[in-house]
Design a protein around this motif. Structure first.
Motif, mmCIF file in Angstrom:
data_model
loop_
_atom_site.group_PDB
_atom_site.id
_atom_site.type_symbol
_atom_site.label_atom_id
_atom_site.label_comp_id
_atom_site.label_asym_id
_atom_site.label_seq_id
_atom_site.Cartn_x
_atom_site.Cartn_y
_atom_site.Cartn_z
ATOM 1 N N GLU A 1 0.851 -1.174 0.000
ATOM 2 C CA GLU A 1 0.000 0.000 0.000
ATOM 3 C C GLU A 1 0.893 1.232 0.000
ATOM 4 O O GLU A 1 2.118 1.140 0.128
ATOM 5 N N LEU B 1 3.164 0.482 -3.042
ATOM 6 C CA LEU B 1 2.250 0.115 -4.109
ATOM 7 C C LEU B 1 2.447 1.033 -5.314
ATOM 8 O O LEU B 1 2.464 0.567 -6.463
ATOM 9 N N ALA C 1 -6.911 -2.141 -3.222
ATOM 10 C CA ALA C 1 -5.861 -1.152 -2.959
ATOM 11 C C ALA C 1 -5.449 -0.449 -4.249
ATOM 12 O O ALA C 1 -5.257 0.776 -4.270
#
Length: 256
Positions: free
Chosen positions: A120, A124, A180
């Motif tokens: 995340e 990410l 996400a």
């Protein structure tokens, strides 16, 4: 002779006069006792699937059966059906339209979700930036030219994954990756970016442990149902040599 019998080797089927066995199970113990989706899984994956996992697999297969005549695969099958060929050839024409862009992104999405698992924030973002640098700006499994801001199939499929994860049948980590990525894309663009059917089914296939390439194969298997339905409907409606537009519409000619 072994040089003949060993020419083809398979663990999928055994057959001799009066006997057929699929993955070691006599066909008469499968017919009427195992569903079509479960039989597909048995043949392709070589193992049984049941309970919430079987329900997930069937849901993924059902969700991708059709997307209307504007989908290139369906349009091709319908046009082919007006050209004097049989249903199977019309289906094959449509099936051959499924590639990296149309119906094939599920394979790429499985790999993407795996690469993003558990990430995340900046981590990410870095993985997605690297993916785009190597593969182009489009992220597989996200965005839809027609369904905005939500592809109606995706939330339904993700909710089924959530339920299966709650029962311990799958991990739910690939669904988390998809969410996400979607949240990050929405933040970057300032608008929702839908998880599309390639991405939603890829979540399920990844959760079930399918190799990425099979996400594409299973999508083609699903879409074959729609191809048959549309080819048959067009056959019943009639028509001869139908092209992509009515004859009164001509193309734009670029002067050389």
């Amino acid at each position: 002779m072994s040089d003949v019998s060993d020419w083809w080797r398979t663990s999928i089927i055994e057959m001799e006069p009066g006997r057929i066995a699929l993955r070691g199970t006599p066909i008469e113990q499968i017919i009427g006792k195992m569903g079509f989706a479960e039989t597909i899984w048995l043949l392709v994956m070589g193992e049984r699937i049941e309970g919430p996992r079987a329900a997930l697999f069937e849901a993924a297969l059902v969700s991708a059966v059709d997307h209307g005549p504007q989908a290139p695969s369906i349009a091709a099958a319908r046009m082919a059906a007006t050209c004097g060929i049989g249903l199977q050839s019309a289906m094959a024409t449509g099936l051959n339209m499924l590639g990296d862009v149309h119906g094939g992104a599920g394979e790429q999405a499985v790999a993407l979700f795996g690469a993003c698992a558990g990430l995340e924030g900046s981590e990410l973002e870095a993985v997605l930036a690297d993916w785009r640098a190597r593969n182009g700006k489009y992220l597989p499994g996200f965005g839809h030219r027609f369904h905005k801001p939500v592809d109606p199939r995706a939330p339904c499929l993700l909710s089924l994954v959530d339920a299966a994860a709650a029962e311990g049948a799958v991990t739910g980590r690939h669904a988390a990756s998809a969410r996400a990525i979607g949240a990050l894309l929405a933040q970057q663009r300032g608008a929702p970016v839908p998880l599309n059917i390639d991405g939603a089914t890829a979540v399920i296939y990844a959760e079930l442990g399918c190799p990425a390439a099979l996400a594409r194969g299973f999508f083609g298997l699903s879409r074959s149902v729609g191809l048959l339905a549309h080819a048959w409907e067009q056959t019943e409606q009639g028509g001869r040599n139908k092209g992509p537009t009515p004859p009164r519409y001509l193309w734009t000619h670029d002067a050389g």
